[in-house]
Design a protein around this motif. Structure first.
Motif, PDB file in Angstrom:
ATOM      1  N   MET A   1       0.841  -1.200   0.000  1.00  0.00           N
ATOM      2  CA  MET A   1       0.000   0.000   0.000  1.00  0.00           C
ATOM      3  C   MET A   1       0.870   1.241   0.000  1.00  0.00           C
ATOM      4  O   MET A   1       2.000   1.213   0.493  1.00  0.00           O
ATOM      5  CB  MET A   1      -0.961  -0.014   1.187  1.00  0.00           C
ATOM      6  N   ASP A   2       0.349   2.297  -0.577  1.00  0.00           N
ATOM      7  CA  ASP A   2       1.108   3.537  -0.700  1.00  0.00           C
ATOM      8  C   ASP A   2       0.994   4.382   0.566  1.00  0.00           C
ATOM      9  O   ASP A   2      -0.079   4.494   1.164  1.00  0.00           O
ATOM     10  CB  ASP A   2       0.605   4.349  -1.891  1.00  0.00           C
ATOM     11  N   THR A   3       2.111   4.974   0.965  1.00  0.00           N
ATOM     12  CA  THR A   3       2.145   5.910   2.084  1.00  0.00           C
ATOM     13  C   THR A   3       3.055   7.069   1.711  1.00  0.00           C
ATOM     14  O   THR A   3       3.929   6.936   0.834  1.00  0.00           O
ATOM     15  CB  THR A   3       2.693   5.242   3.365  1.00  0.00           C
ATOM     16  N   LEU A  25       6.930  -8.937   6.779  1.00  0.00           N
ATOM     17  CA  LEU A  25       5.521  -8.711   6.436  1.00  0.00           C
ATOM     18  C   LEU A  25       5.221  -7.222   6.324  1.00  0.00           C
ATOM     19  O   LEU A  25       4.487  -6.785   5.440  1.00  0.00           O
ATOM     20  CB  LEU A  25       4.609  -9.335   7.504  1.00  0.00           C
ATOM     21  N   LEU A  26       5.799  -6.451   7.235  1.00  0.00           N
ATOM     22  CA  LEU A  26       5.567  -5.008   7.219  1.00  0.00           C
ATOM     23  C   LEU A  26       6.106  -4.381   5.948  1.00  0.00           C
ATOM     24  O   LEU A  26       5.388  -3.647   5.246  1.00  0.00           O
ATOM     25  CB  LEU A  26       6.230  -4.354   8.436  1.00  0.00           C
ATOM     26  N   THR A  27       7.352  -4.669   5.619  1.00  0.00           N
ATOM     27  CA  THR A  27       7.955  -4.027   4.449  1.00  0.00           C
ATOM     28  C   THR A  27       7.362  -4.532   3.137  1.00  0.00           C
ATOM     29  O   THR A  27       7.283  -3.785   2.163  1.00  0.00           O
ATOM     30  CB  THR A  27       9.484  -4.231   4.456  1.00  0.00           C
ATOM     31  N   LEU A  28       6.934  -5.804   3.109  1.00  0.00           N
ATOM     32  CA  LEU A  28       6.289  -6.320   1.900  1.00  0.00           C
ATOM     33  C   LEU A  28       4.933  -5.667   1.662  1.00  0.00           C
ATOM     34  O   LEU A  28       4.471  -5.558   0.526  1.00  0.00           O
ATOM     35  CB  LEU A  28       6.118  -7.838   1.999  1.00  0.00           C
ATOM     36  N   GLY A  29       4.298  -5.234   2.748  1.00  0.00           N
ATOM     37  CA  GLY A  29       2.986  -4.617   2.618  1.00  0.00           C
ATOM     38  C   GLY A  29       3.020  -3.141   2.280  1.00  0.00           C
ATOM     39  O   GLY A  29       1.966  -2.527   2.079  1.00  0.00           O
ATOM     40  N   LEU A  30       4.218  -2.575   2.203  1.00  0.00           N
ATOM     41  CA  LEU A  30       4.351  -1.144   1.942  1.00  0.00           C
ATOM     42  C   LEU A  30       5.114  -0.887   0.649  1.00  0.00           C
ATOM     43  O   LEU A  30       6.192  -1.455   0.431  1.00  0.00           O
ATOM     44  CB  LEU A  30       5.093  -0.461   3.098  1.00  0.00           C
ATOM     45  N   ALA A  31       4.575  -0.028  -0.182  1.00  0.00           N
ATOM     46  CA  ALA A  31       5.250   0.315  -1.429  1.00  0.00           C
ATOM     47  C   ALA A  31       6.581   1.009  -1.153  1.00  0.00           C
ATOM     48  O   ALA A  31       7.525   0.896  -1.946  1.00  0.00           O
ATOM     49  CB  ALA A  31       4.351   1.217  -2.278  1.00  0.00           C
ATOM     50  N   GLY A 156       5.167  -0.263  13.711  1.00  0.00           N
ATOM     51  CA  GLY A 156       5.282   0.515  12.485  1.00  0.00           C
ATOM     52  C   GLY A 156       3.934   0.935  11.943  1.00  0.00           C
ATOM     53  O   GLY A 156       3.755   2.072  11.491  1.00  0.00           O
ATOM     54  N   ALA A 157       2.971   0.015  11.979  1.00  0.00           N
ATOM     55  CA  ALA A 157       1.626   0.329  11.490  1.00  0.00           C
ATOM     56  C   ALA A 157       0.996   1.433  12.323  1.00  0.00           C
ATOM     57  O   ALA A 157       0.346   2.345  11.785  1.00  0.00           O
ATOM     58  CB  ALA A 157       0.753  -0.930  11.524  1.00  0.00           C
ATOM     59  N   ARG A 172      -5.280  -2.656   8.311  1.00  0.00           N
ATOM     60  CA  ARG A 172      -4.876  -3.232   7.027  1.00  0.00           C
ATOM     61  C   ARG A 172      -3.498  -3.890   7.094  1.00  0.00           C
ATOM     62  O   ARG A 172      -3.277  -4.953   6.516  1.00  0.00           O
ATOM     63  CB  ARG A 172      -4.895  -2.150   5.946  1.00  0.00           C
ATOM     64  N   LEU A 173      -2.570  -3.280   7.811  1.00  0.00           N
ATOM     65  CA  LEU A 173      -1.235  -3.843   7.913  1.00  0.00           C
ATOM     66  C   LEU A 173      -1.171  -5.013   8.898  1.00  0.00           C
ATOM     67  O   LEU A 173      -0.371  -5.939   8.729  1.00  0.00           O
ATOM     68  CB  LEU A 173      -0.233  -2.767   8.325  1.00  0.00           C
ATOM     69  N   ARG A 174      -2.030  -4.985   9.914  1.00  0.00           N
ATOM     70  CA  ARG A 174      -2.032  -6.077  10.899  1.00  0.00           C
ATOM     71  C   ARG A 174      -2.725  -7.339  10.381  1.00  0.00           C
ATOM     72  O   ARG A 174      -2.448  -8.439  10.875  1.00  0.00           O
ATOM     73  CB  ARG A 174      -2.747  -5.632  12.186  1.00  0.00           C
ATOM     74  N   ALA A 175      -3.614  -7.200   9.411  1.00  0.00           N
ATOM     75  CA  ALA A 175      -4.414  -8.337   8.951  1.00  0.00           C
ATOM     76  C   ALA A 175      -3.581  -9.556   8.577  1.00  0.00           C
ATOM     77  O   ALA A 175      -3.843 -10.671   9.059  1.00  0.00           O
ATOM     78  CB  ALA A 175      -5.317  -7.909   7.798  1.00  0.00           C
ATOM     79  N   PRO A 176      -2.555  -9.442   7.721  1.00  0.00           N
ATOM     80  CA  PRO A 176      -1.776 -10.645   7.378  1.00  0.00           C
ATOM     81  C   PRO A 176      -0.976 -11.181   8.557  1.00  0.00           C
ATOM     82  O   PRO A 176      -0.757 -12.393   8.652  1.00  0.00           O
ATOM     83  CB  PRO A 176      -0.862 -10.159   6.245  1.00  0.00           C
ATOM     84  N   PHE A 177      -0.576 -10.308   9.462  1.00  0.00           N
ATOM     85  CA  PHE A 177       0.169 -10.750  10.644  1.00  0.00           C
ATOM     86  C   PHE A 177      -0.740 -11.543  11.586  1.00  0.00           C
ATOM     87  O   PHE A 177      -0.351 -12.599  12.104  1.00  0.00           O
ATOM     88  CB  PHE A 177       0.756  -9.536  11.372  1.00  0.00           C
ATOM     89  N   ILE A 178      -1.949 -11.061  11.781  1.00  0.00           N
ATOM     90  CA  ILE A 178      -2.910 -11.774  12.619  1.00  0.00           C
ATOM     91  C   ILE A 178      -3.212 -13.140  12.020  1.00  0.00           C
ATOM     92  O   ILE A 178      -3.298 -14.148  12.727  1.00  0.00           O
ATOM     93  CB  ILE A 178      -4.201 -10.944  12.788  1.00  0.00           C
TER      94      ILE A 178
END
Length: 217
Positions: A1-3, A25-31, A156-157, A172-178
Motif C-alpha cells: 500500500m502507498d504511504t 511482512l511489514l515491508t512487503l505490505g508497503l510500497a 510501524g503500522a 490493514r497492515l495487521r491483517a496478514p500478521f494476525i
C-alpha cells in the motif's frame, strides 16, 4: 500500500530466522518499505541503500525510540510522542509534517539495543515513542519487557497511522500478521516459537504450521 512516509527496518541478523517475525511482512505490505539485515551501517544514506549524491537528511527521519519505562508510561495510550535526547516532549508539529521516513529496529530487546549502540548516526535522528492502544497479536507467544510492547509490524503500522492521519492503516497492515499468528496457533497451540536455526534435524517429513511440508535435513 502507498504511504507518504518511507519505512526502513533494520533487522538484527539473528532475528531473520525467528518464527513469527513480522518485519518482512511489514515491508512487503508497503510500497515504500525496505528491510535491511545487518549489525551496522556507516550512516543513514548507506542504510537506505542510496548512492553518492543522494544523501539523506537525518533531521527528516525519525527512529522509533525504545527509551526507558518512564518514557513509555509518560506517553498516553493511543498516541505517539516526539522527544528530544533528554526524553522531553517536543511540541513542534512542523517537525512531524516534514518527516521523510521512519526507522524501526527489529530484534529482541537486547538485539535492538545492540543495533542502537552500533549505529551512532541513529542519535542524529528524531525520536518517536509509541504507545499503541491495542494488545499485540502475539499474545502469550512472545514475552515482552513491557505491557505496551507490540511486534515490529504493529509498532510501524501504529506510527504510520498516526503520522499519516489514516487509522485504517493499523487494521490493514495487521491483517496478514494476525492471520499468520492464527495459522501458527492452529498447529502449535500456545507453544512459543523458536529460532529456525536451533531446531533439531528430523528423520522424516512433518507438517509445517505455514501449511507446507518440510523436507528431511
Amino acid at each position: 500500500m502507498d504511504t507518504r512516509l518511507q519505512v526502513l527496518v533494520l533487522q538484527h541478523p539473528q532475528e531473520q530466522d525467528v518464527e513469527l517475525g513480522s518485519a518482512r511482512l511489514l515491508t512487503l505490505g508497503l510500497a515504500r518499505g525496505r528491510l535491511r539485515v545487518g549489525l551496522s551501517w556507516p550512516n543513514l544514506t548507506k542504510a537506505l541503500g542510496r548512492k553518492a549524491g543522494e544523501e539523506a537528511d537525518p533531521r527528516r527521519w525519525a527512529v522509533l525510540y525504545m527509551g526507558s519505562g518512564d518514557d513509555a508510561t509518560a506517553t498516553e495510550p493511543g498516541t505517539l510522542r516526539l522527544v528530544d535526547k533528554k526524553g522531553q516532549t517536543v511540541e513542534d508539529p512542523t517537525v512531524l509534517a516534514d518527516l521523510e521516513g521512519i526507522i524501526l529496529l527489529d530484534g529482541s530487546w537486547s538485539q535492538a539495543k545492540a543495533l542502537w549502540w552500533r549505529n551512532a548516526w541513529l542519535l542524529k535522528l528524531r525520536r518517536l515513542i509509541v504507545h499503541p492502544d491495542f494488545v499485540s497479536a502475539y499474545g502469550n507467544l512472545r514475552r515482552e519487557p513491557r505491557r505496551e510492547s507490540v511486534s515490529t509490524l504493529e509498532a510501524g503500522a501504529f506510527a504510520l497511522a498516526k503520522l499519516e492521519g489514516d487509522d485504517t492503516l493499523v487494521e490493514r497492515l495487521r491483517a496478514p500478521f494476525i492471520a499468520l499468528v492464527e495459522r501458527y496457533r492452529a498447529v502449535r497451540g500456545d507453544r512459543p516459537p523458536k529460532l529456525a536455526a536451533n531446531r533439531p534435524a528430523t528423520a522424516g517429513r512433518k507438517p509445517d504450521w505455514r501449511g507446507r511440508n518440510r523436507r528431511p535435513r
